[in-house]
Design a protein around this motif. Sequence first.
Motif, mmCIF file in Angstrom:
data_model
loop_
_atom_site.group_PDB
_atom_site.id
_atom_site.type_symbol
_atom_site.label_atom_id
_atom_site.label_comp_id
_atom_site.label_asym_id
_atom_site.label_seq_id
_atom_site.Cartn_x
_atom_site.Cartn_y
_atom_site.Cartn_z
ATOM 1 N N SER A 296 57.005 17.318 43.785
ATOM 2 C CA SER A 296 55.956 16.970 44.751
ATOM 3 C C SER A 296 54.666 16.677 43.994
ATOM 4 N N TYR A 297 53.823 15.931 44.638
ATOM 5 C CA TYR A 297 52.582 15.527 43.968
ATOM 6 C C TYR A 297 51.542 15.162 45.017
ATOM 7 N N SER A 298 50.300 15.506 44.735
ATOM 8 C CA SER A 298 49.226 15.092 45.644
ATOM 9 C C SER A 298 48.098 14.473 44.830
ATOM 10 N N VAL A 299 47.459 13.498 45.423
ATOM 11 C CA VAL A 299 46.383 12.780 44.727
ATOM 12 C C VAL A 299 45.189 12.611 45.668
ATOM 13 N N HIS A 300 44.014 12.671 45.078
ATOM 14 C CA HIS A 300 42.781 12.503 45.859
ATOM 15 C C HIS A 300 41.848 11.626 45.048
ATOM 16 N N LYS A 301 41.406 10.542 45.635
ATOM 17 C CA LYS A 301 40.446 9.663 44.958
ATOM 18 C C LYS A 301 39.234 9.490 45.868
ATOM 19 N N GLU A 302 38.109 9.979 45.406
ATOM 20 C CA GLU A 302 36.882 9.939 46.210
ATOM 21 C C GLU A 302 36.401 8.501 46.390
ATOM 22 N N ALA A 303 36.548 7.705 45.350
ATOM 23 C CA ALA A 303 36.163 6.286 45.447
ATOM 24 C C ALA A 303 37.267 5.474 44.775
ATOM 25 N N SER A 304 38.229 5.083 45.588
ATOM 26 C CA SER A 304 39.410 4.415 45.049
ATOM 27 C C SER A 304 39.126 2.921 44.836
ATOM 28 N N GLY A 305 39.259 2.500 43.595
ATOM 29 C CA GLY A 305 38.968 1.109 43.250
ATOM 30 C C GLY A 305 39.826 0.109 43.997
ATOM 31 N N HIS A 306 41.096 0.426 44.172
ATOM 32 C CA HIS A 306 42.014 -0.493 44.845
ATOM 33 C C HIS A 306 42.661 0.148 46.081
ATOM 34 N N GLY A 307 41.968 1.058 46.701
ATOM 35 C CA GLY A 307 42.441 1.648 47.953
ATOM 36 C C GLY A 307 43.787 2.348 47.804
ATOM 37 N N LYS A 308 44.675 2.082 48.762
ATOM 38 C CA LYS A 308 45.989 2.741 48.802
ATOM 39 C C LYS A 308 46.832 2.402 47.573
ATOM 40 N N LYS A 309 46.586 1.209 47.037
ATOM 41 C CA LYS A 309 47.376 0.773 45.882
ATOM 42 C C LYS A 309 47.186 1.746 44.705
ATOM 43 N N SER A 310 45.958 2.221 44.534
ATOM 44 C CA SER A 310 45.663 3.148 43.430
ATOM 45 C C SER A 310 46.421 4.470 43.594
ATOM 46 N N THR A 311 46.377 5.015 44.809
ATOM 47 C CA THR A 311 47.038 6.307 45.028
ATOM 48 C C THR A 311 48.553 6.161 44.929
ATOM 49 N N ALA A 312 49.070 5.043 45.437
ATOM 50 C CA ALA A 312 50.526 4.820 45.363
ATOM 51 C C ALA A 312 50.970 4.692 43.906
ATOM 52 N N GLU A 313 50.163 4.027 43.098
ATOM 53 C CA GLU A 313 50.517 3.878 41.685
ATOM 54 C C GLU A 313 50.391 5.200 40.926
ATOM 55 N N ALA A 314 49.434 6.022 41.346
ATOM 56 C CA ALA A 314 49.317 7.351 40.736
ATOM 57 C C ALA A 314 50.570 8.179 41.030
#
Lengths: 193, 150
Positions: B120-138
């Motif tokens: 399992s994994y969780s990610v949080h980006k306060e200011a995501s450069g590429h929106g959902k794409k960034s979190t999905a790639e993380a």
Amino acid sequence: MHSKNPLIALVVALFVVCAAASPQFALSSIFYQNDSAQDQKSATKDSQPASSEPSKPAAADLKPASSDEGQLATVNNAKIPAYAKVYVAPMLGGFENYIIAGLRNKKVPLIVVVDRAKADYEISGVSESEKAGWAKMLFMGSQNSNEQASIKLSDLKTGAVIFGYSVHKANSIRGRQSAGEACAKHIKQIVID
Amino acid sequence: MSHNRGLTMVLVLVVLGAVCMTHAEDTKSPAQSSKIPKGAKVFVAPIADGFDTYLKDAIAAKKVPVEVVGNREVAEFEITGISETQKASTAKKVLFGNWHSREEASIQVSNLKSSEVIWSYSVHKEASGHGKKSTAEACAKHLKDEAIEK
């Protein structure tokens, strides 16, 4: 007399090999059962008075423990064995996902299952997230959200609640991830590793 | 006669030793936590706001060695999760000069046979450069690094 000596030596050697292969086996197989039985006993003991007097005994059994960011309560210092199967019930806003991720991140030795029927324990709870408004951004200069969550861990066999924890973070840098990890960190305290 | 008894005892002890060793391996196995074998069939369950689509793209972009299938029945593993996006408010834009969205996501991989969550994994980006794409790639990057068998 001489023929028995090699046999005894062989028995001792085999025992040593067994102990070396599984260092915890000799002790854990004996004490683990006792511990779990003790937990079961304490759990049933907790559940019995709860049925007759719902509020008073539950409050008396809850023992608060010190915590930096939230409140923790265990019932009669109950513990759960390592690698017990835990089911995390769905929570509002999908907070269960953050708890599961927190359990892994904090290396809590529990097995999370997605099928409730296969679990020994269940984690359930509630969470709430409040995004930073314009006033907070203007006056406090903070865009972090306020997070609060409360979880409980119950034994599915006895139905007794053996652990409870609530967390409140006024400025959560990582949002719900922080709250989920805080819950996981405190669950780890009651797991016998 | 005593020789036979001794031999029987030795045999019993050997069997007991084998049982002990098997038990020891069993108790160790949960700690090692099984991983996803290369080329395993993975089903990505629908996630809020279509995050599953981003995740599938990210799995392909990060070259995660798994086969994403569209039918849950043929899959060995399932990815479930939650995602949340908060667009930058006017206050955030004006006061912080930040147009980027706030992204949160948490995923888990479960074995469909044993029902166990293996990663399992969780990610949080306060200011995501590429929106959902960034979190999905993380998510995909960590899936590849931590959950897939080397």
